[in-house]
Design a protein around this motif. Structure first.
Motif, PDB file in Angstrom:
ATOM      1  N   LEU A   1      26.552  36.238  31.707  1.00 38.80           N
ATOM      2  CA  LEU A   1      26.496  36.242  33.174  1.00 38.80           C
ATOM      3  C   LEU A   1      27.902  35.997  33.709  1.00 38.80           C
ATOM      4  O   LEU A   1      28.516  34.961  33.427  1.00 38.80           O
ATOM      5  CB  LEU A   1      25.557  35.137  33.676  1.00 38.80           C
ATOM      6  CG  LEU A   1      24.127  35.130  33.123  1.00 38.80           C
ATOM      7  CD1 LEU A   1      23.390  33.860  33.557  1.00 38.80           C
ATOM      8  CD2 LEU A   1      23.364  36.366  33.590  1.00 38.80           C
ATOM      9  N   ASP A   2      28.419  36.956  34.484  1.00 40.38           N
ATOM     10  CA  ASP A   2      29.760  36.793  35.055  1.00 40.38           C
ATOM     11  C   ASP A   2      29.629  36.371  36.515  1.00 40.38           C
ATOM     12  O   ASP A   2      29.250  37.174  37.361  1.00 40.38           O
ATOM     13  CB  ASP A   2      30.556  38.103  34.944  1.00 40.38           C
ATOM     14  CG  ASP A   2      32.063  37.873  35.111  1.00 40.38           C
ATOM     15  OD1 ASP A   2      32.471  36.731  35.445  1.00 40.38           O
ATOM     16  OD2 ASP A   2      32.836  38.825  34.904  1.00 40.38           O
ATOM     17  N   GLU A   3      29.914  35.115  36.784  1.00 38.55           N
ATOM     18  CA  GLU A   3      29.880  34.541  38.135  1.00 38.55           C
ATOM     19  C   GLU A   3      28.571  34.823  38.879  1.00 38.55           C
ATOM     20  O   GLU A   3      28.573  35.402  39.966  1.00 38.55           O
ATOM     21  CB  GLU A   3      31.061  35.073  38.966  1.00 38.55           C
ATOM     22  CG  GLU A   3      32.409  34.685  38.378  1.00 38.55           C
ATOM     23  CD  GLU A   3      33.532  35.048  39.330  1.00 38.55           C
ATOM     24  OE1 GLU A   3      33.368  34.810  40.533  1.00 38.55           O
ATOM     25  OE2 GLU A   3      34.567  35.550  38.862  1.00 38.55           O
ATOM     26  N   PRO A   4      27.438  34.396  38.311  1.00 36.71           N
ATOM     27  CA  PRO A   4      26.154  34.691  38.967  1.00 36.71           C
ATOM     28  C   PRO A   4      26.002  34.010  40.321  1.00 36.71           C
ATOM     29  O   PRO A   4      25.247  34.496  41.160  1.00 36.71           O
ATOM     30  CB  PRO A   4      25.107  34.170  37.970  1.00 36.71           C
ATOM     31  CG  PRO A   4      25.826  33.168  37.144  1.00 36.71           C
ATOM     32  CD  PRO A   4      27.242  33.649  37.054  1.00 36.71           C
TER      33      PRO A   4
ATOM     34  N   LYS B   1      38.488  35.350  31.544  1.00 37.62           N
ATOM     35  CA  LYS B   1      37.052  35.062  31.407  1.00 37.62           C
ATOM     36  C   LYS B   1      36.222  36.352  31.321  1.00 37.62           C
ATOM     37  O   LYS B   1      35.387  36.509  30.425  1.00 37.62           O
ATOM     38  CB  LYS B   1      36.564  34.215  32.605  1.00 37.62           C
ATOM     39  CG  LYS B   1      37.340  32.906  32.779  1.00 37.62           C
ATOM     40  CD  LYS B   1      36.860  32.103  33.974  1.00 37.62           C
ATOM     41  CE  LYS B   1      37.050  32.739  35.341  1.00 37.62           C
ATOM     42  NZ  LYS B   1      38.460  33.000  35.708  1.00 37.62           N
ATOM     43  N   THR B   2      36.464  37.267  32.258  1.00 36.42           N
ATOM     44  CA  THR B   2      35.711  38.526  32.245  1.00 36.42           C
ATOM     45  C   THR B   2      36.045  39.336  30.991  1.00 36.42           C
ATOM     46  O   THR B   2      35.167  39.983  30.399  1.00 36.42           O
ATOM     47  CB  THR B   2      36.008  39.329  33.533  1.00 36.42           C
ATOM     48  OG1 THR B   2      35.544  38.563  34.648  1.00 36.42           O
ATOM     49  CG2 THR B   2      35.322  40.681  33.532  1.00 36.42           C
ATOM     50  N   THR B   3      37.297  39.271  30.565  1.00 33.51           N
ATOM     51  CA  THR B   3      37.698  39.989  29.347  1.00 33.51           C
ATOM     52  C   THR B   3      36.918  39.473  28.135  1.00 33.51           C
ATOM     53  O   THR B   3      36.468  40.265  27.292  1.00 33.51           O
ATOM     54  CB  THR B   3      39.218  39.829  29.123  1.00 33.51           C
ATOM     55  OG1 THR B   3      39.897  40.234  30.318  1.00 33.51           O
ATOM     56  CG2 THR B   3      39.701  40.650  27.950  1.00 33.51           C
TER      57      THR B   3
HETATM   58 MG   LIG Z   1      36.477  37.661  36.168  1.00 28.85          MG
END
Ligand SMILES: [Mg+2]
Ligand SMILES: Nc1ncnc2c1ncn2[C@@H]1O[C@H](COP(=O)(O)OP(=O)(O)OP(=O)(O)O)[C@@H](O)[C@H]1O
Length: 261
Positions: free
Chosen positions: A167-170, A43-45
């Motif tokens: 937005l990464d895991e806000p 996901k972050t990638t």
């Molecule tokens: Mg991640």
């Protein structure tokens, strides 16, 4: 609707492993996507590709009409807003909340000798009010609670009026009240007509704000499903994504999931 993001057969290879594995995906400018998947799914990638921070090992990534690898990322980056905890760690704790948001206009993290225009300060104050931070404008960033810091990160990301917001895991690490408050703000923002395309990574279907339209379910760098939430977010697809039998319920646009024996 114009596309803001297009992935064609995208591969990201690390240590001889395809952490993104032939991903096909596109995002139109009126869509608000949630990316769900287990730890390590990629996901972050995906967000790092969308923010031009990394390039694909194979395949094509197009962002705001520009092809990654054939365009100047320093021209593209100011058009994209990105909030993540990795980015938050680079914000100076001694800086005021107003300056943390204001400095986004100059792509720096700390205030130095830049000349700020009144118009930027007015915009920063307006953005702070939108994200319920106006009463904290003069506080130093490091003294804020986690929930307040998350809202500052988002305010900083929207300060430049981006065409794509990532937005990464806000809502990670927020208590119930802070989570619900943030989801209400994100939902209101997602539903406003002037809002840019949004992509939000989360671990929990409970954290999908109302107003989000699409979901990408990732497992081992591959899309299990991608499409409108009403079609793609099913118990069957979640079961395949997380590798355990999931029951999904929906109530007035909010979701909840649990494993069943
Ligand atoms: Mg991640
Ligand atoms: N530079 C790298 N070198 C080697 N492996 C990497 C690298 N970057 C990421 N990975 C691996 O790629 C996989 C995907 O990582 P990524 O951070 O995208 O996952 P994620 O879905 O965001 O996970 P989480 O939910 O835990 O945040 C993980 O297994 C991670 O260890």
């Amino acid at each position: 609707m114009p596309q803001v993001l297009r992935f064609s057969e995208v591969v990201v290879r690390r240590n001889a492993r395809d952490i993104i594995d032939h991903l096909e995906w596109s995002v139109a400018d009126d869509e608000r996507w949630v990316i769900l998947g287990p730890n390590g799914a990629g996901k972050t990638t995906v967000l790092q590709l969308a923010d031009t921070l990394i390039h694909p090992s194979a395949g094509v990534v197009e962002i705001l009409g520009e092809r990654l690898g054939r365009t100047d990322v320093f021209e593209l980056r100011p058009r994209i807003g990105f909030a993540s905890s990795a980015m938050a760690r680079r914000l100076p704790p001694e800086e005021t909340v107003l300056n943390v948001v204001l400095t986004a206009a100059y792509s720096v993290t700390g205030r130095w000798n830049e000349q700020y225009e009144d118009i930027d300060e007015r915009r920063a104050l307006r953005v702070l009010a939108e994200w319920k931070l106006d009463h904290l404008a003069d506080r130093t960033f490091g003294t804020l609670s986690d929930g307040e810091q998350k809202r500052v990160q988002i305010a900083r990301a929207v300060m430049t009026d981006p065409e794509l917001l990532l937005l990464d895991e806000p809502s990670a690490s927020l208590d119930l009240g802070a989570r619900e408050e943030l989801l209400a703000l994100l939902g209101g923002y997602a539903q406003a007509p002037t809002t840019p395309a949004m992509i939000m990574v989360t671990h929990h279907v409970e954290e999908i704000p109302i107003g989000f339209t699409h979901v990408l379910l990732l497992r081992d760098g591959q899309a299990v499903a991608a499409g409108p939430i009403a079609e793609a977010l099913t118990a069957e697809n979640l079961t395949e994504t997380f590798g355990l039998t999931i029951q999904l319920t929906e109530d007035a646009g909010r979701y909840s999931a649990r494993a069943i024996a």
